[in-house]
Design an enzyme around this catalytic site. Structure first.
Site, PDB file in Angstrom:
ATOM      1  N   ASP A 186       3.831 -97.802  51.050  1.00  0.00           N
ATOM      2  CA  ASP A 186       3.498 -99.120  50.519  1.00  0.00           C
ATOM      3  C   ASP A 186       4.611-100.115  50.810  1.00  0.00           C
ATOM      4  O   ASP A 186       5.497 -99.842  51.621  1.00  0.00           O
ATOM      5  CB  ASP A 186       3.250 -99.006  49.004  1.00  0.00           C
ATOM      6  CG  ASP A 186       2.115 -99.894  48.532  1.00  0.00           C
ATOM      7  OD1 ASP A 186       2.251-101.124  48.645  1.00  0.00           O
ATOM      8  OD2 ASP A 186       1.100 -99.360  48.053  1.00  0.00           O
ATOM      9  N   HIS A 272       4.171-104.336  44.590  1.00  0.00           N
ATOM     10  CA  HIS A 272       2.909-103.645  44.852  1.00  0.00           C
ATOM     11  C   HIS A 272       3.093-102.135  44.806  1.00  0.00           C
ATOM     12  O   HIS A 272       2.310-101.411  44.184  1.00  0.00           O
ATOM     13  CB  HIS A 272       2.380-104.086  46.221  1.00  0.00           C
ATOM     14  CG  HIS A 272       0.987-103.648  46.521  1.00  0.00           C
ATOM     15  ND1 HIS A 272       0.692-102.460  47.160  1.00  0.00           N
ATOM     16  CD2 HIS A 272      -0.219-104.233  46.274  1.00  0.00           C
ATOM     17  CE1 HIS A 272      -0.619-102.336  47.303  1.00  0.00           C
ATOM     18  NE2 HIS A 272      -1.201-103.400  46.775  1.00  0.00           N
ATOM     19  N   SER A 620      -6.456-101.630  46.362  1.00  0.00           N
ATOM     20  CA  SER A 620      -5.099-101.079  46.265  1.00  0.00           C
ATOM     21  C   SER A 620      -4.872-100.378  44.940  1.00  0.00           C
ATOM     22  O   SER A 620      -4.041 -99.476  44.837  1.00  0.00           O
ATOM     23  CB  SER A 620      -4.055-102.195  46.406  1.00  0.00           C
ATOM     24  OG  SER A 620      -3.968-102.661  47.719  1.00  0.00           O
TER      25      SER A 620
END
Length: 703
Positions: A186, A272, A620
């Site tokens: 990621d 994220h 996601s």
């Protein structure tokens, strides 16, 4: 002089575009293309800052450029100060790995190579094809403005301890997850000191972070290939369990942040990667006792920094190799579940892409699973005034040419709205090996390019409006044997930069030889960047309303056979989120497989001392949920294969209200059922009920 590219036959069209540009052009391209990087010598070039370019700058320059040149010059020497990441397809399994290939799995290898050295790979007799890696798109979940309320640390407790009843018997699951590694590939950084990742003793369950863009620590050692001994040094920086433990212990005494003692190149507030890891394996997440390792793809905020880094699909190959090696080196880890919430939209969407093939080979071994976000390209129309989400949704078109001499037009829209698009736009059309199509391109100003017949190309053609056009009509692509048309609209990337002409571009397909006639087209997605005018340079292109087809928008990474593609479930509304990408694949396979909660998900907020939790929405968030489910399944039975895990998840799924058990292009086979998945795994490891003796007795009684 002869263009050295004319001697090469194995480079794909995307790679030819790069190789046919000089260093100054590629210095601009490297700011947007994740597979192109400037070597240190070239980083001193005077490169225009794309984020500071305004529409007026380039409009004034266009007439001057046309007066000066009529067509981009042919290369007489390939650039020595530009590096590219490529996939290499070898012609047979037994072929010896070429010296320039740094990683290999089956017939597919990867290499980081200077553009000027491409001829060496091209001339190697064991090399069948060389393809530029695809740029990874930044994840684009919707982030809520309000602070997220802290989720209960016990929301999945019943799946991590206690027992489950299977076939009338209670099965203990007290230590579930402890023997599993959750691998996160990621961006944004991992907040290893966040309370969601600390065990009862205050130690972080994050055991390693490979920061591909970092320089704080030594890079990791990576395996090469089966036919070559030893390891090779990776790039970036590896934070080991020792570095993390030292930072946690000494930070308080030194009155500094633990991230000062173990820094990462990405430490973004609301990271994220941190949010994703929290969903899969945080204390508030699913596999709450698992060990966690992360690989951070280098995706700097500044364009000038991006020109010096790689963020492409070969980075995922390296990441997977690293995570597998890490798991195999630790005796306390018996299985690994990997999550990828990044994507790309290029390629044939039929699992023949080189990364899909690499993953498929890797997933044949037991004790491994991989989940990939389906993508957020599902929206087909604006939901409110000013909504531009459909820009990223209208990326697919398909159709049928019934017979030779008939034609079909595709409308390709380039956004203008007072700001020039100076990102490269790419469109691919894939069609059957049985057919041959001619292609023409008509610009918004009426310029006609073509027809370009199969086997022909137009390369770096400078139009009167300063848009640079390349068209490749390729028969028998080496990945799958089908035919491909690639079209590139590029800005004029010398000084001064001139953007692509905005408006409706028309692609005309004419049947030349038609036996099948069907085609599919995809636009490689750019994320729109909002804000001040000078910052709105990266704009997406998309199909017109009469051209786009609202299915098969799945991320190409989610198309692989052994990958679990995950859609975004809006759990409150009991429906699939409007932004969630859809299947099927180009070859008709049923992808995505499953839907999981991905709307308004609260999980760890990284690197923000004032706000520990954040709410995000996107595939996601759905994908790590399923990665956590797979981690729990593997903990119960580390011998499960990726195929078995996918089969169990499909077999136990629950349909949405109003749906049946048939596959749906938005929700797959339904919603993942965690309890049913674990019970099915426990049922598999129970002794087999052998009916042979009972049937023999019945047969004797019947006689």
């Amino acid at each position: 002089m002869v263009n050295p590219l004319d001697r090469m036959r194995k480079l794909n069209s995307r790679l030819r575009c790069v190789a046919n540009g000089d260093s100054s052009v590629n210095a601009v391209r490297a700011q947007q293309n994740g597979a192109v990087r400037l070597k240190p010598a070239a980083q001193k070039l005077a490169v225009p800052d794309l984020a500071n370019l305004t529409a007026g700058d380039s409009v004034k320059a266009s007439k001057h450029i046309i007066d000066r040149i009529s067509r981009g010059p042919k290369q007489v020497e390939l650039a020595k100060d530009v590096e590219v990441n490529v996939f290499v397809l070898l012609n047979r399994e037994s072929a010896k790995t070429p010296a320039m290939v740094t990683r290999r799995n089956g017939r597919v290898g990867t290499a980081t190579i200077r553009v000027s050295d491409l001829h060496k790979l091209d001339s190697d007799p064991v090399v069948q094809a060389i393809e530029l890696a695809e740029t990874l798109s930044a994840p684009n979940p919707h982030v809520a403005r309000n602070k997220g309320q802290e989720p209960s640390a016990h929301r999945f407790q019943q799946f991590n301890e206690g027992s489950l009843t299977v076939g009338g018997h209670d099965q203990k699951i007290d230590n579930i997850g402890e023997n599993v590694l959750i691998g996160i590939i990621d961006v944004g950084g991992i907040d290893f000191a966040h309370e969601d990742f600390l065990d009862e003793a205050g130690n972080s369950r994050v055991i390693a972070i490979w920061d591909q863009g970092g320089d704080a620590f030594d890079p990791p050692d990576l395996p090469v290939s089966e036919d070559r001994a030893g390891k090779t040094k990776g790039r970036g920086s590896e934070l080991t369990a020792g570095h993390i433990a030292f930072a946690l212990k000494e930070a308080k005494a030194a009155r500094v942040s633990p991230y000062d003692l173990a820094p990462q190149s990405q430490q973004i507030r609301g990271s994220h990667a941190t949010h994703v890891a929290s969903i899969a394996a945080g204390r508030s997440g699913l596999c709450k006792k698992a060990k966690i390792a992360a690989v951070l793809i280098s995706l700097p905020d500044e364009d000038q920094d991006r020109s010096k880094s790689f963020y492409d699909t070969t980075c995922i190959v390296d990441a997977m190799s690293y995570l597998f090696a890490l798991a195999e080196a630790r005796p306390d880890i018996e299985a690994i579940s990997i999550n990828i919430s990044l994507g790309t939209n290029g390629g044939p969407h039929d699992a023949s892409g080189f990364l899909s093939r690499w993953i498929d080979v890797s997933m044949t071994e037991p004790g491994r699973s991989i989940c990939v976000a389906a993508g957020n390209a599902g929206q087909e129309a604006p939901e409110y005034e000013g909504d531009t989400g459909f820009w990223s949704g209208r990326v697919h078109s398909s159709g049928h040419i019934p017979s030779a001499a008939l034609r079909r037009d595709l409308e390709w829209l380039v956004v203008g709205d007072g700001v020039e698009d100076i990102s490269e736009n790419e469109l691919e059309i894939w069609y059957s090996a049985q057919d041959e199509f001619d292609v023409e391109l008509l610009s918004p100003t009426g310029m006609r390019i073509g027809p370009v017949s199969p086997g022909q190309r137009v390369e770096n053609l400078l139009l009167a409006d300063c848009t640079v056009v390349s068209i490749y009509n390729v028969l028998t692509d080496p990945k799958n044997g089908d035919n491909r048309i690639s079209i590139y609209l590029s800005p004029y990337m010398a000084d001064p930069i001139v953007g692509i002409t905005a408006g409706a571009w028309k692609i005309r397909l004419t049947g030349k030889v038609v036996r099948n006639g069907r085609y599919n087209a995809w636009i490689e997605r750019d994320d729109p960047v909002r804000g001040r005018i000078r910052a709105q340079w990266r704009l997406p292109s998309f199909f017109g309303p009469a051209t786009f087809v609202d299915h098969s928008t799945l991320s190409s990474l989610a198309c692989g056979p052994r990958v679990i593609g995950v859609a975004n479930l809006d759990e409150t509304r009991e429906r699939i989120n409007v932004s969630s990408s859809q299947g099927p694949t180009r070859d008709g396979r049923m992808k995505p497989e499953i839907a999981a909660p991905g709307t308004k998900i609260v999980a760890a907020c990284g690197f923000d001392p004032d706000n520990k939790w954040i709410e995000m929405t996107g595939t996601s968030m759905a994908s790590p949920y399923v990665a956590g489910v797979a981690g729990l399944m593997l903990s119960l039975n580390p011998e499960l294969t990726a195929a078995q895990i996918g089969g169990i998840i499909q077999r136990t799924s629950q349909p949405l209200p109003g749906s049946g058990y048939e596959w749906n292009n938005g929700s797959g086979f339904g919603v993942v059922d965690l309890t049913a998945c674990l019970r099915e795994v426990l049922r598999m490891i129970q002794p087999v009920d052998d009916l042979t003796d009972r049937l023999q007795q019945q047969m004797k009684g019947a006689r």
